[in-house]
Design a protein around this motif. Structure first.
Motif, PDB file in Angstrom:
ATOM      1  N   GLY A  45     -44.769 -15.895  14.369  1.00 25.40           N
ATOM      2  CA  GLY A  45     -43.661 -17.237  14.866  1.00 25.40           C
ATOM      3  C   GLY A  45     -42.646 -16.308  15.610  1.00 25.40           C
ATOM      4  O   GLY A  45     -42.505 -15.008  15.630  1.00 25.40           O
ATOM      5  N   ASP A  46     -40.779 -17.484  15.810  1.00 20.61           N
ATOM      6  CA  ASP A  46     -40.306 -16.857  16.498  1.00 20.61           C
ATOM      7  C   ASP A  46     -39.613 -15.616  15.995  1.00 20.61           C
ATOM      8  O   ASP A  46     -39.266 -15.363  14.542  1.00 20.61           O
ATOM      9  N   GLU A  47     -38.223 -14.963  16.692  1.00 22.29           N
ATOM     10  CA  GLU A  47     -37.221 -13.710  16.218  1.00 22.29           C
ATOM     11  C   GLU A  47     -36.142 -14.001  16.406  1.00 22.29           C
ATOM     12  O   GLU A  47     -35.475 -13.633  17.083  1.00 22.29           O
ATOM     13  N   HIS A  48     -35.861 -15.332  15.898  1.00 23.65           N
ATOM     14  CA  HIS A  48     -34.178 -15.331  16.276  1.00 23.65           C
ATOM     15  C   HIS A  48     -33.247 -14.546  15.837  1.00 23.65           C
ATOM     16  O   HIS A  48     -32.578 -14.077  16.507  1.00 23.65           O
ATOM     17  N   GLN A  49     -33.702 -13.950  14.592  1.00 25.09           N
ATOM     18  CA  GLN A  49     -32.572 -13.292  14.235  1.00 25.09           C
ATOM     19  C   GLN A  49     -32.114 -12.042  14.815  1.00 25.09           C
ATOM     20  O   GLN A  49     -31.379 -11.511  15.218  1.00 25.09           O
ATOM     21  N   SER A  50     -33.566 -11.504  15.402  1.00 26.45           N
ATOM     22  CA  SER A  50     -33.959  -9.913  15.897  1.00 26.45           C
ATOM     23  C   SER A  50     -33.327 -10.596  17.319  1.00 26.45           C
ATOM     24  O   SER A  50     -32.156  -9.768  17.934  1.00 26.45           O
TER      25      SER A  50
END
Length: 283
Positions: free
Chosen positions: A249-254
């Motif tokens: 999945g994507d890592e938007h928070q990071s």
């Protein structure tokens, strides 16, 4: 996962006019008739600043408009694993990364929108694979990468040509519309569904863009979905690019943490300062 016009000062022919200009400059500098404080400052090893051509210029340009990023500065502006949460581990081979799910030719005939958009969608796929979303840097650049399970985070800092950076920025804004959904075909004829949507970022830098890209296809004969969060933050003619995600999945928070910590570091470098050490950073 792009310089500045020089400042030209006209010298009046009349001696009286010249004297008037000097008096005005002295007043605007709080009584300092030399007007040369900026030129007396020591040059930073991280950013080389272009200085006004005349002591008559009382206003010092902002760092984003006056500083030139150096190789040492680009390296100093990079984040480390201490600047992002979770269990990211910094790696040494990030420059060799490239996800094979991004390799493919856009099926122009199957485009849901205008067929002419195929070139922009192909450019996006190629740029994501080659890690040059904003085009080739015209000046200093540096990158680093981090891994966490099946996810990766690539962080880049680079200087660009002003006009080309403007053009790349305008192009990025069009992608959620032009390339909202399209099909790419791999070398074996397999089809991959690509979707591009608009994201959001914290209010950092002079401008910012965030894209969410998913690629559905097969990997090693099994169904797979690559999810990427792609963020770009502009500081003058320099930019930070973050590409984070993977099969998990994507890592938007990071991604958000990376730009929140990295943008002040770049600004510090361009101001001639040494960036503050992040948590867990060693010197």
């Amino acid at each position: 996962m792009t310089r500045r016009p020089s400042l030209l000062v006209r010298v009046p022919a009349s001696a009286l006019a010249a004297a008037a200009l000097l008096t005005t400059a002295a007043c605007s500098d709080d009584g300092d008739s030399s007007g040369s404080k900026a030129s007396d400052a020591a040059a930073s090893p991280l950013a080389e600043e272009s200085r006004p051509a005349s002591p008559l210029a009382a206003k010092t340009p902002s760092p984003s408009a006056s500083a030139r990023l150096t190789e040492a500065g680009a390296q100093a502006a990079l984040i480390t694993e201490g600047d992002i949460e979770d269990d990211w581990n910094q790696v040494k081979d990030a420059a060799k990364w490239g996800d094979t799910l991004l390799i493919g030719k856009v099926d122009v005939a199957a485009l849901l929108t205008a067929k002419a958009n195929g070139a922009d969608c192909q450019k996006l796929l190629d740029a994501l694979y080659d890690d040059d979303l904003l085009g080739k840097p015209s000046g200093a650049s540096a990158l680093t990468g981090f891994e966490q399970d099946d996810s990766r985070l690539l962080y880049q800092v680079a200087a660009y040509d002003h006009a080309r950076l403007d053009a790349s920025w305008a192009w990025l804004k069009t992608l959620p519309v032009k390339c909202d959904q399209f099909t790419a075909i791999d070398s074996k004829g397999g089809k991959r569904t690509v979707q591009v949507t608009q994201g959001s970022l914290p209010d950092v830098g002079d401008a910012r863009q965030d894209l969410h890209v998913t690629v559905q296809g097969t990997s090693n004969g099994s169904p797979a979905t690559l999810s990427l969060d792609v963020a770009v933050v502009r500081v003058g003619d320099d930019a930070i690019t973050v590409t984070a995600g993977g099969l998990d999945g994507d890592e938007h928070q990071s991604t958000e943490q990376a730009v929140q910590k990295g943008t002040p570091r770049l600004k510090d470098v361009l101001s001639g300062k040494t960036p503050a050490a992040g948590p867990g950073r060693t010197r």
